[in-house]
Design an enzyme around this catalytic site. Structure first.
Site, PDB file in Angstrom:
ATOM      1  N   ASP A 242       0.812  -1.218   0.000  1.00 47.48           N
ATOM      2  CA  ASP A 242       0.000   0.000   0.000  1.00 47.48           C
ATOM      3  C   ASP A 242       0.844   1.266   0.000  1.00 47.48           C
ATOM      4  O   ASP A 242       2.064   1.220   0.188  1.00 47.48           O
ATOM      5  CB  ASP A 242      -0.956  -0.001   1.214  1.00 47.48           C
ATOM      6  CG  ASP A 242      -0.260  -0.437   2.504  1.00 47.48           C
ATOM      7  OD1 ASP A 242       0.973  -0.404   2.552  1.00 47.48           O
ATOM      8  OD2 ASP A 242      -0.959  -0.807   3.455  1.00 47.48           O
TER       9      ASP A 242
ATOM     10  N   HIS B 225      -7.140  -4.908  10.157  1.00 45.14           N
ATOM     11  CA  HIS B 225      -6.875  -4.604   8.746  1.00 45.14           C
ATOM     12  C   HIS B 225      -5.561  -5.225   8.284  1.00 45.14           C
ATOM     13  O   HIS B 225      -4.630  -5.409   9.052  1.00 45.14           O
ATOM     14  CB  HIS B 225      -6.959  -3.109   8.432  1.00 45.14           C
ATOM     15  CG  HIS B 225      -5.834  -2.244   8.901  1.00 45.14           C
ATOM     16  ND1 HIS B 225      -6.006  -1.219   9.796  1.00 45.14           N
ATOM     17  CD2 HIS B 225      -4.529  -2.200   8.559  1.00 45.14           C
ATOM     18  CE1 HIS B 225      -4.857  -0.593   9.993  1.00 45.14           C
ATOM     19  NE2 HIS B 225      -3.937  -1.183   9.256  1.00 45.14           N
TER      20      HIS B 225
ATOM     21  N   GLU C  49      -9.455  -1.892   5.350  1.00 43.28           N
ATOM     22  CA  GLU C  49     -10.130  -1.620   6.612  1.00 43.28           C
ATOM     23  C   GLU C  49     -11.363  -2.524   6.756  1.00 43.28           C
ATOM     24  O   GLU C  49     -11.837  -3.100   5.769  1.00 43.28           O
ATOM     25  CB  GLU C  49     -10.579  -0.148   6.636  1.00 43.28           C
ATOM     26  CG  GLU C  49      -9.435   0.856   6.595  1.00 43.28           C
ATOM     27  CD  GLU C  49      -8.783   1.054   7.976  1.00 43.28           C
ATOM     28  OE1 GLU C  49      -8.753   0.118   8.782  1.00 43.28           O
ATOM     29  OE2 GLU C  49      -8.294   2.177   8.202  1.00 43.28           O
TER      30      GLU C  49
HETATM   31  C1  GLP Z   1      -0.533   0.238   8.589  1.00 41.92           C
HETATM   32  C2  GLP Z   1      -0.123  -0.558   7.361  1.00 41.92           C
HETATM   33  C3  GLP Z   1      -0.320  -2.047   7.565  1.00 41.92           C
HETATM   34  C4  GLP Z   1       0.278  -2.444   8.893  1.00 41.92           C
HETATM   35  C5  GLP Z   1      -0.449  -1.758  10.011  1.00 41.92           C
HETATM   36  C6  GLP Z   1       0.089  -2.094  11.382  1.00 41.92           C
HETATM   37  O1  GLP Z   1      -1.858   0.597   8.610  1.00 41.92           O
HETATM   38  N1  GLP Z   1      -0.783  -0.152   6.184  1.00 41.92           N
HETATM   39  O2  GLP Z   1       0.255  -2.763   6.495  1.00 41.92           O
HETATM   40  O3  GLP Z   1       0.199  -3.842   9.060  1.00 41.92           O
HETATM   41  O4  GLP Z   1      -0.297  -0.351   9.831  1.00 41.92           O
HETATM   42  O5  GLP Z   1       1.175  -1.275  11.682  1.00 41.92           O
HETATM   43  P1  GLP Z   1       2.238  -1.531  12.789  1.00 41.92           P
HETATM   44  O6  GLP Z   1       3.070  -2.679  12.331  1.00 41.92           O
HETATM   45  O7  GLP Z   1       3.029  -0.262  12.863  1.00 41.92           O
HETATM   46  O8  GLP Z   1       1.503  -1.834  14.039  1.00 41.92           O
END
Ligand code: GLP
Length: 242
Positions: free
Chosen positions: A67, A138, A143
């Site tokens: 993304d 997500h 989402e």
């Molecule tokens: C973002 C990304 C996801 C990721 C999520 C969790 O929203 N788009 O791909 O898995 O955050 O993030 P973190 O690993 O910082 O908790």
């Protein structure tokens, strides 16, 4: 689903690196699906360390990212392009034209979604897709409510996701309101999926992913139906599953 419960973030990162490095040794031109966020940073550091010690080569690897934020130029310090260059692409010396991330600042985002989906198709199947998970379940930026069959599309970010990601920005007002994300359908086409989760904030989402009803309200729950998923979780993220 294969569940591997580990002590902490460091052990999660090491285990994930073992799996990924093995894959690259078996297939030096593998297609890797990559994620951003704090979760995979330890894994990426392990890959860099292994390359320095053991010389694992990534010159033939192809990568596709999940993304990108809409509205950030790719040079922005908070773009996922910048994140990937700093944390992985440069240190592993992956050739630029082997890496793919959706563009978040084109004039036509729908066209960009089509272009990106075609790139993924042209690479054949993603051999190993790395996933983190949002505390609302997500994956990528799919989402709650996202279609299980969707391909690359534009998504409105939930307020809770913007709040969670605000730690990287000067203020919440700077966090983009939309993103381009691979769809759940695109992710599900991967040959193998490796989901990583660490910490209490992910415990509820992990419980739903492993034991919950399969519902679009918890996008990661669809992984229960994928034939080759490994989840590496630390004790805190697994704490509601016992
Ligand atoms: C973002 C990304 C996801 C990721 C999520 C969790 O929203 N788009 O791909 O898995 O955050 O993030 P973190 O690993 O910082 O908790």
């Amino acid at each position: 689903m294969k569940i591997i419960v580990v002590e902490d973030y460091q052990e999660m990162s090491k285990k994930a690196a073992e799996i990924l490095i093995k894959k690259v040794h078996e297939n030096p031109s593998a297609v890797l699906g990559l994620a951003t966020g704090s979760t995979p940073v330890g894994l990426y550091n392990e890959l860099i360390e292994d390359r320095q010690k053991n010389g694992t080569s990534y010159k033939d690897i192809r990568t596709v990212n999940l993304d990108e934020y809409i509205g950030l130029p790719k040079e922005d310090k908070n773009s996922y392009f910048t994140f990937m260059c700093e944390h992985l692409f440069k240190p592993l010396e992956i050739p630029n034209d082997h890496t793919h991330i959706p563009k978040g600042n084109t004039t036509d985002h729908l066209e960009e979604c089509d272009r990106y989906e075609k790139i993924i198709e042209s690479l054949g199947q993603v051999d190993l897709q790395i996933l983190g998970i949002g505390s609302n379940g997500h994956i990528g930026f799919n989402e709650p409510g996202s279609s299980f069959t969707g391909n690359t599309h534009i998504i409105d970010l939930k307020e809770s996701t913007r709040q969670a990601n605000a730690r990287f920005f000067e203020s919440i007002d700077d966090v983009p309101k939309q993103a381009i994300t691979m769809g759940v359908g695109t992710i599900m086409k991967s040959r193998e999926i490796l989901l990583l989760a660490s910490g209490k904030a992910k415990a509820e989402a992990i419980r739903g992913t492993i034991h919950g009803e399969i519902t679009e309200e918890l996008p990661a729950s669809i992984l229960q139906t994928h034939p080759n998923v490994t989840i590496i979780v630390d004790k805190e993220a697994y704490s509601l599953c016992e």
